[in-house]
Every structure is written in structure tokens, then in C-alpha cells.
Write a protein that holds these residues in place. Structure first.
Motif, PDB file in Angstrom:
ATOM      1  N   ALA A   1     -11.471 -50.208  35.944  1.00  0.00           N
ATOM      2  CA  ALA A   1     -11.115 -49.020  36.733  1.00  0.00           C
ATOM      3  C   ALA A   1      -9.615 -48.739  36.637  1.00  0.00           C
ATOM      4  O   ALA A   1      -9.205 -47.573  36.556  1.00  0.00           O
ATOM      5  CB  ALA A   1     -11.544 -49.195  38.186  1.00  0.00           C
ATOM      6  N   VAL A   2      -8.799 -49.792  36.616  1.00  0.00           N
ATOM      7  CA  VAL A   2      -7.352 -49.606  36.468  1.00  0.00           C
ATOM      8  C   VAL A   2      -7.047 -48.957  35.123  1.00  0.00           C
ATOM      9  O   VAL A   2      -6.252 -48.010  35.033  1.00  0.00           O
ATOM     10  CB  VAL A   2      -6.593 -50.948  36.605  1.00  0.00           C
ATOM     11  CG1 VAL A   2      -5.142 -50.803  36.184  1.00  0.00           C
ATOM     12  CG2 VAL A   2      -6.688 -51.467  38.037  1.00  0.00           C
TER      13      VAL A   2
ATOM     14  N   VAL B   1      -9.019 -47.128  33.250  1.00  0.00           N
ATOM     15  CA  VAL B   1      -9.561 -45.767  33.189  1.00  0.00           C
ATOM     16  C   VAL B   1      -8.689 -44.794  33.980  1.00  0.00           C
ATOM     17  O   VAL B   1      -8.428 -43.678  33.524  1.00  0.00           O
ATOM     18  CB  VAL B   1     -11.026 -45.743  33.692  1.00  0.00           C
ATOM     19  CG1 VAL B   1     -11.523 -44.322  33.907  1.00  0.00           C
ATOM     20  CG2 VAL B   1     -11.933 -46.483  32.718  1.00  0.00           C
ATOM     21  N   THR B   2      -8.229 -45.229  35.150  1.00  0.00           N
ATOM     22  CA  THR B   2      -7.474 -44.331  36.032  1.00  0.00           C
ATOM     23  C   THR B   2      -5.958 -44.429  35.859  1.00  0.00           C
ATOM     24  O   THR B   2      -5.245 -43.519  36.265  1.00  0.00           O
ATOM     25  CB  THR B   2      -7.794 -44.627  37.506  1.00  0.00           C
ATOM     26  OG1 THR B   2      -7.354 -45.961  37.826  1.00  0.00           O
ATOM     27  CG2 THR B   2      -9.279 -44.477  37.789  1.00  0.00           C
TER      28      THR B   2
ATOM     29  N   SER C   1      -4.189 -46.513  37.511  1.00  0.00           N
ATOM     30  CA  SER C   1      -3.731 -46.691  38.888  1.00  0.00           C
ATOM     31  C   SER C   1      -2.984 -48.010  39.082  1.00  0.00           C
ATOM     32  O   SER C   1      -3.593 -49.081  39.120  1.00  0.00           O
ATOM     33  CB  SER C   1      -4.925 -46.632  39.844  1.00  0.00           C
ATOM     34  OG  SER C   1      -4.514 -46.949  41.156  1.00  0.00           O
TER      35      SER C   1
ATOM     36  N   LEU D   1      -4.224 -49.622  42.449  1.00  0.00           N
ATOM     37  CA  LEU D   1      -5.422 -50.447  42.338  1.00  0.00           C
ATOM     38  C   LEU D   1      -5.099 -51.796  41.705  1.00  0.00           C
ATOM     39  O   LEU D   1      -5.609 -52.834  42.143  1.00  0.00           O
ATOM     40  CB  LEU D   1      -6.493 -49.714  41.521  1.00  0.00           C
ATOM     41  CG  LEU D   1      -7.857 -50.387  41.396  1.00  0.00           C
ATOM     42  CD1 LEU D   1      -8.457 -50.700  42.766  1.00  0.00           C
ATOM     43  CD2 LEU D   1      -8.795 -49.506  40.584  1.00  0.00           C
TER      44      LEU D   1
ATOM     45  N   TYR E   1       3.619 -49.963  35.408  1.00  0.00           N
ATOM     46  CA  TYR E   1       3.210 -48.661  35.952  1.00  0.00           C
ATOM     47  C   TYR E   1       4.285 -48.083  36.857  1.00  0.00           C
ATOM     48  O   TYR E   1       4.562 -46.886  36.821  1.00  0.00           O
ATOM     49  CB  TYR E   1       1.886 -48.777  36.708  1.00  0.00           C
ATOM     50  CG  TYR E   1       0.672 -48.863  35.812  1.00  0.00           C
ATOM     51  CD1 TYR E   1       0.377 -47.860  34.898  1.00  0.00           C
ATOM     52  CD2 TYR E   1      -0.202 -49.942  35.895  1.00  0.00           C
ATOM     53  CE1 TYR E   1      -0.746 -47.932  34.078  1.00  0.00           C
ATOM     54  CE2 TYR E   1      -1.330 -50.017  35.087  1.00  0.00           C
ATOM     55  CZ  TYR E   1      -1.594 -49.005  34.179  1.00  0.00           C
ATOM     56  OH  TYR E   1      -2.705 -49.075  33.378  1.00  0.00           O
TER      57      TYR E   1
ATOM     58  N   ASP F   1       4.006 -47.268  30.976  1.00  0.00           N
ATOM     59  CA  ASP F   1       2.552 -47.395  31.017  1.00  0.00           C
ATOM     60  C   ASP F   1       2.023 -48.364  29.972  1.00  0.00           C
ATOM     61  O   ASP F   1       1.011 -49.028  30.190  1.00  0.00           O
ATOM     62  CB  ASP F   1       1.892 -46.031  30.859  1.00  0.00           C
ATOM     63  CG  ASP F   1       2.054 -45.144  32.083  1.00  0.00           C
ATOM     64  OD1 ASP F   1       2.616 -45.619  33.097  1.00  0.00           O
ATOM     65  OD2 ASP F   1       1.609 -43.986  32.027  1.00  0.00           O
TER      66      ASP F   1
END
Length: 145
Positions: free
Chosen positions: A21-22, A24-25, A27, A30, A93, A98
Motif C-alpha cells: 500500500a505504501v 502504491v500510494t 504515503s 503509512l 519521502y 521518493d
């Protein structure tokens, strides 16, 4: 202290899902939450980790006691390694690098995936290798004959 290895695999599976999820987003928040989970497991203890509590409350009662237990020190070390990668990723981040966030998260995801899927704990193996090279106690060292 001994731990149920099945709990470690469940925790690794949840961790892998969070890290996907990190990625993909993108974030960092997260990833910071996952870093807190790693920190609790490494510094406070595996039984107090959110994923450990979830396993104890919801899964272990349904599957019964384990056939064998394992030492807690290697998985706790592995949580510390995960924490280091998560902190590096959060830093990346936060600073707009990134590539660092993605790279650190990907490495942590690789390790979590190996544990969840194959039961191979990369951090645990690192711990054991380090223990062989640098024994904690003098009695662990071989005495010349």
C-alpha cells in the motif's frame, strides 16, 4: 522468551500488505505507521506489537497451540532491521527523495514477503550470522586447545 513462528508469518503478511500500500500510494505517513509497529516489536517486545496482539486475539485461538516455539531474539532483531528501512523510507519521502522512500520500502517488502510466503526470516538469519561472527558471551567463543 519464546514465540509462535506462525504469528511471525502472519505479522509478515500484514506488513507486506501495508508496504505494498505504501508503494502504491507513496504515503510516507503509512510507512511511518509501519515504522511504529516495527519499533514496538523491536524495542518493547513481539507480544506487544499490534500485529502480535491481533494474532493472539483472533487467529491463535482458532488454530490452537503451536507444535514448536522459537527464540524471540532473532525476530526482534528482524523488527529492528525493518525499523531501520522504514525510517530510511520515511526520511526519503519527507525530504522529497521518493527514490529513497521507494527503495527502502521495497527492500522491507522483499524481506516481509519472504517470511510471509516461505517462512524465511531474512533478519533472523542476519541475527544468527552476526551471533556466529561476534558472540555475545565469552563462553560462546571457542577455546584454543
Amino acid at each position: 522468551m519464546q514465540v509462535d513462528p506462525r504469528g511471525q508469518r502472519v505479522a509478515a503478511g500484514i506488513t507486506a500488505l501495508v508496504l505494498v500500500a505504501v508503494l502504491v500510494t507513496g504515503s510516507g505517513v503509512l510507512l511511518a505507521a509501519q515504522a511504529v509497529v516495527f519499533a514496538v516489536g523491536a524495542l518493547v517486545g513481539l507480544r506487544y506489537s499490534p500485529y502480535g496482539i491481533l494474532f493472539q486475539a483472533l487467529i491463535r485461538p482458532r488454530i490452537g497451540p503451536p507444535g514448536e516455539l522459537e527464540a524471540a531474539a532473532p525476530p526482534r532483531f528482524a523488527q529492528g532491521v525493518g525499523l531501520a528501512f522504514a525510517v530510511a523510507g520515511v526520511t526519503g519521502y519527507a525530504l522529497g527523495a521518493d527514490w529513497l522512500g521507494i527503495g527502502a520500502t521495497a527492500f522491507a517488502l522483499g524481506a516481509a514477503f519472504l517470511n510471509a510466503t516461505f517462512g524465511f526470516c531474512l533478519g533472523c538469519e542476519m541475527f544468527l550470522l552476526i551471533r556466529r561472527v561476534i558472540p555475545i558471551n565469552r563462553s560462546d567463543r571457542e577455546v584454543p586447545v
